[in-house]
Design an enzyme around this catalytic site. Structure first.
Site, PDB file in Angstrom:
ATOM      1  N   THR A  98     -49.444 -83.889 -25.410  1.00  0.00           N
ATOM      2  CA  THR A  98     -48.737 -82.591 -25.527  1.00  0.00           C
ATOM      3  C   THR A  98     -49.517 -81.881 -26.880  1.00  0.00           C
ATOM      4  OG1 THR A  98     -47.237 -83.952 -27.094  1.00  0.00           O
ATOM      5  CG2 THR A  98     -46.554 -83.118 -24.800  1.00  0.00           C
ATOM      6  N   HIS A 119     -49.410 -88.204 -34.798  1.00  0.00           N
ATOM      7  CA  HIS A 119     -48.948 -88.166 -36.009  1.00  0.00           C
ATOM      8  C   HIS A 119     -48.355 -89.479 -36.716  1.00  0.00           C
ATOM      9  CE1 HIS A 119     -44.930 -87.944 -34.681  1.00  0.00           C
ATOM     10  NE2 HIS A 119     -45.261 -86.816 -34.019  1.00  0.00           N
ATOM     11  N   HIS A 138     -46.194 -91.762 -34.806  1.00  0.00           N
ATOM     12  CA  HIS A 138     -46.822 -92.709 -33.942  1.00  0.00           C
ATOM     13  C   HIS A 138     -47.476 -93.892 -34.432  1.00  0.00           C
ATOM     14  CE1 HIS A 138     -47.013 -88.660 -31.744  1.00  0.00           C
ATOM     15  NE2 HIS A 138     -46.253 -89.274 -30.768  1.00  0.00           N
ATOM     16  N   LYS A 142     -35.131 -84.542 -27.932  1.00  0.00           N
ATOM     17  CA  LYS A 142     -35.414 -83.232 -27.695  1.00  0.00           C
ATOM     18  C   LYS A 142     -34.158 -82.243 -27.215  1.00  0.00           C
ATOM     19  CE  LYS A 142     -39.648 -83.830 -28.247  1.00  0.00           C
ATOM     20  NZ  LYS A 142     -39.744 -85.640 -28.307  1.00  0.00           N
ATOM     21  N   ARG A 187     -39.794 -78.717 -23.074  1.00  0.00           N
ATOM     22  CA  ARG A 187     -41.125 -78.194 -23.644  1.00  0.00           C
ATOM     23  C   ARG A 187     -41.960 -77.424 -22.890  1.00  0.00           C
ATOM     24  NH1 ARG A 187     -42.816 -84.391 -24.856  1.00  0.00           N
ATOM     25  NH2 ARG A 187     -42.677 -84.586 -27.212  1.00  0.00           N
ATOM     26  N   GLN A 221     -41.342 -93.071 -15.926  1.00  0.00           N
ATOM     27  CA  GLN A 221     -41.649 -93.838 -16.891  1.00  0.00           C
ATOM     28  C   GLN A 221     -41.310 -95.188 -16.587  1.00  0.00           C
ATOM     29  OE1 GLN A 221     -40.674 -93.105 -20.933  1.00  0.00           O
ATOM     30  NE2 GLN A 221     -40.808 -95.415 -21.390  1.00  0.00           N
ATOM     31  N   ASP A 231     -36.213 -95.738 -29.673  1.00  0.00           N
ATOM     32  CA  ASP A 231     -35.453 -94.530 -28.787  1.00  0.00           C
ATOM     33  C   ASP A 231     -35.941 -94.771 -27.414  1.00  0.00           C
ATOM     34  OD1 ASP A 231     -38.020 -93.850 -29.506  1.00  0.00           O
ATOM     35  OD2 ASP A 231     -37.894 -91.848 -29.500  1.00  0.00           O
ATOM     36  N   LYS A 246     -36.796 -88.441 -42.455  1.00  0.00           N
ATOM     37  CA  LYS A 246     -37.411 -89.268 -41.276  1.00  0.00           C
ATOM     38  C   LYS A 246     -38.986 -89.112 -41.767  1.00  0.00           C
ATOM     39  CE  LYS A 246     -38.179 -88.188 -36.244  1.00  0.00           C
ATOM     40  NZ  LYS A 246     -38.035 -87.032 -35.247  1.00  0.00           N
ATOM     41  N   LYS A 266     -42.077 -86.613 -42.085  1.00  0.00           N
ATOM     42  CA  LYS A 266     -42.000 -85.203 -42.310  1.00  0.00           C
ATOM     43  C   LYS A 266     -42.218 -84.684 -43.491  1.00  0.00           C
ATOM     44  CE  LYS A 266     -40.853 -84.356 -37.881  1.00  0.00           C
ATOM     45  NZ  LYS A 266     -41.438 -83.404 -37.174  1.00  0.00           N
ATOM     46  N   THR A 267     -42.753 -83.531 -43.772  1.00  0.00           N
ATOM     47  CA  THR A 267     -43.123 -83.159 -44.991  1.00  0.00           C
ATOM     48  C   THR A 267     -42.835 -81.393 -45.035  1.00  0.00           C
ATOM     49  OG1 THR A 267     -45.526 -82.596 -45.035  1.00  0.00           O
ATOM     50  CG2 THR A 267     -45.095 -84.748 -45.303  1.00  0.00           C
TER      51      THR A 267
END
Length: 417
Positions: free
Chosen positions: A45, A50, A53, A87, A91, A180, A201, A236, A239-240
Site C-alpha cells: 500500500t 514502518h 512492521h 481499519k 482503503r 489470505q 491481530d 501505540k 506513532k509520533t
C-alpha cells in the site's frame, strides 16, 4: 515459560516474540528436524514499511539466523482488495503500476534485514498475484469458498468492529480473509511453507489458513504471532507527532530514526533491546538494570544498534555523534534533518510559530505558542520568548541555515529552498 529445544523457538521465546502459537511443541519438534519454510505477508500500500512492521521482520531475521527459510509474501493480489483488519474505512484502491512500484521499494527495506538468494536458507520474495490474479472466480468459490462459514466470518474482530461502528465494509474487503487463508495453502503447495507468522491481530486470519489447509488435504500447518507493541505509557508503538516512523532513509533520516529510539521510555528499554537489537541477553540485562541518568546510556545503545540494523553501522554511529555534538556541544551537525523553505518566504520573514510548523516540529501554531510559553523553542540555540517573533534570511548562520529546536531532543536545520 515453555522450555524449547530448537534454536528457533528458544530464541523467539527468550527474546519475547511469541504471543500465540497453534502448536508450540509440534513446531518446536519440526524446527529441530530440518528447515522450516515460513512466511509473513505484507501489503504493497506504500513505498515503505514502518516501525510497526519491524517486529515481524525481526522474527524473520532470527528465523533465518537459526537456519530456516523466510518468505516475504507481497500482497500484489490482496492489495487490490484491502485488508479490513484494524481499519475504520475502506482503503483507496491502487493501480497495478502503483502496487508494483511499492513492491520494488519494499524489497530494499527487507534486504537490510534478510539475505535473499537461491539457497535453501535464503529469503525469497513472492507475490500472491502469482495465484490470485488468474483465479476463475466461480471455480474459486466452489473449491475454496465453500469451506468458510459466513456466521464465523461475521464474528471476526476485523469485520465485527466495522459493523458495530456502522462503518461500511465492502464485499471486496469481506473476501480478504478467504484470500489470505488461500495464500497459506498455495504457499504450502508451491514452496513447502508450513508456518505463517504475523502480529496478534492476524491470529484469526492465520488460523483460517490452517483450517483451510486441513480441509484441502495439506500437511500440518502452523501459526505463530508476536504481541502488538505498546509503550509503557500505553501509546501505540511507532506513532509520533510527525507521523509514522518509516524504514526508508528518504522518508525518515537515519538521525531522526536514531532519535526515535533514543526517546524510548525508561520502562521499555530492556524489552526493546531484546526485540529490536541483536545484543546478547546478558548485556541487555545489564543495560536494562541501569538506574537514574545512566539509563540514557542504554537508550543510546538501543538507538545505535537498532539504527545499525536498518541503515548500517556507519550511519548509526554518525547519527549518534551528531546527537552528541548537538546536545553536548551545541554544534550544528550536518546529519541533522534538513527542511527547505522557499527562499522568498525566508526573505520576507516568518513568525516562529509558522516556521516551526513548516519545519515539521509541531502540528499547529497553538502547539508552538504553548511550547514558547514553556521555554521549549530555540532558534540558533537561543530561547524564543515571543511567539510572534519573526525570523528571516538575515538570521541564517554562517552555514546558511537556521537551527530550530523543540525541547532538548527535536532539532531541524532550515535552509532556503
Amino acid at each position: 515459560m515453555t522450555t524449547f529445544k530448537s534454536d528457533l523457538m528458544h530464541v523467539l521465546s527468550e527474546r519475547g516474540f511469541i504471543h500465540q502459537c497453534s502448536d508450540p511443541e509440534g513446531l518446536d519438534a519440526l524446527a529441530r528436524q530440518g528447515t522450516v519454510v515460513t512466511y509473513v505477508g505484507y501489503d504493497c500500500t506504500g513505498p515503505s514499511l514502518h516501525v510497526g512492521h519491524l517486529l515481524s521482520i525481526m522474527m524473520l531475521r532470527w528465523l533465518q539466523k537459526t537456519g530456516h527459510k523466510p518468505i516475504t509474501l507481497m500482497g500484489g493480489g490482496t492489495t487490490r482488495v484491502g485488508d479490513p483488519s484494524g481499519k475504520d474505512e475502506t482503503r483507496k484502491l491502487l493501480s497495478y503500476d502503483e502496487i508494483d512500484a511499492n513492491k520494488q521499494s519494499l524489497r530494499a527495506v527487507f534486504s537490510r534485514f534478510l539475505d535473499f538468494g537461491d539457497g535453501p536458507g535464503d529469503a525469497t520474495m513472492i507475490d500472491n498475484a502469482e495465484w490470485l490474479a488468474p483465479l476463475n472466480y466461480i471455480d474459486f468459490l466452489r473449491d475454496v469458498g465453500r469451506h468458510f462459514s459466513v456466521n464465523r466470518m461475521l464474528a471476526m474482530d476485523s469485520v465485527k468492529l466495522r459493523l458495530e461502528r456502522e462503518h461500511e465494509l465492502s464485499f471486496l474487503e469481506f473476501n480478504y480473509m478467504i484470500l489470505q487463508a488461500y495464500d497459506f495453502v498455495e504457499l504450502s503447495r508451491r514452496y513447502g511453507c508450513v508456518l505463517q507468522m504475523g502480529g496478534s491481530d492476524q491470529w484469526g486470519n492465520i488460523v483460517n489458513g490452517i483450517e483451510l489447509g486441513r480441509r484441502m488435504d495439506r500437511p500440518q500447518l502452523y501459526a505463530l504471532t508476536c504481541p502488538l507493541i505498546t509503550t509503557s505509557s500505553g501509546a501505540k508503538m511507532g506513532k509520533t507527532a510527525q507521523g509514522a516512523v518509516w524504514l526508508k532513509a528518504d522518508m525518515r533520516s537515519p538521525y531522526e530514526y536514531w532519535q526515535f529510539w533514543r526517546n524510548t521510555e525508561d520502562g521499555d528499554v530492556g524489552r526493546f533491546l531484546k526485540l529490536f537489537t541483536e545484543l546478547p541477553l546478558d548485556e541487555i540485562d545489564r543495560l536494562a538494570n541501569l538506574a537514574g541518568a545512566e539509563i540514557n546510556e542504554a537508550k543510546k545503545m538501543l538507538a545505535t544498534e537498532a539504527t545499525a540494523l536498518l541503515h548500517g553501522r556507519a550511519a548509526a554511529e554518525e547519527a549518534a555523534e551528531a546527537a552528541r555534538r548537538t546536545f553536548e556541544e551545541g554544534a550544528i551537525a550536518e546529519a541533522l534533518p534538513t527542511v527547505a523553505i522557499p527562499a522568498a518566504e525566508l526573505e520576507a520573514g516568518l513568525a516562529v510559530t509558522a516556521l516551526v510548523v513548516k519545519a515539521g516540529l509541531a502540528a499547529s501554531n497553538g502547539e508552538v505558542r504553548r511550547a514558547v510559553a514553556n521555554n521549549a523553542i530555540s532558534v540558533n540555540d537561543v530561547r524564543v520568548s515571543d511567539p510572534a517573533q519573526v525570523f528571516s534570511a538575515a538570521n541564517l548562520m554562517a552555514d546558511g541555515v537556521l537551527k530550530l529546536s523543540f525541547g532538548k531532543k527535536k532539532h531541524v536545520l532550515v535552509r532556503p529552498g
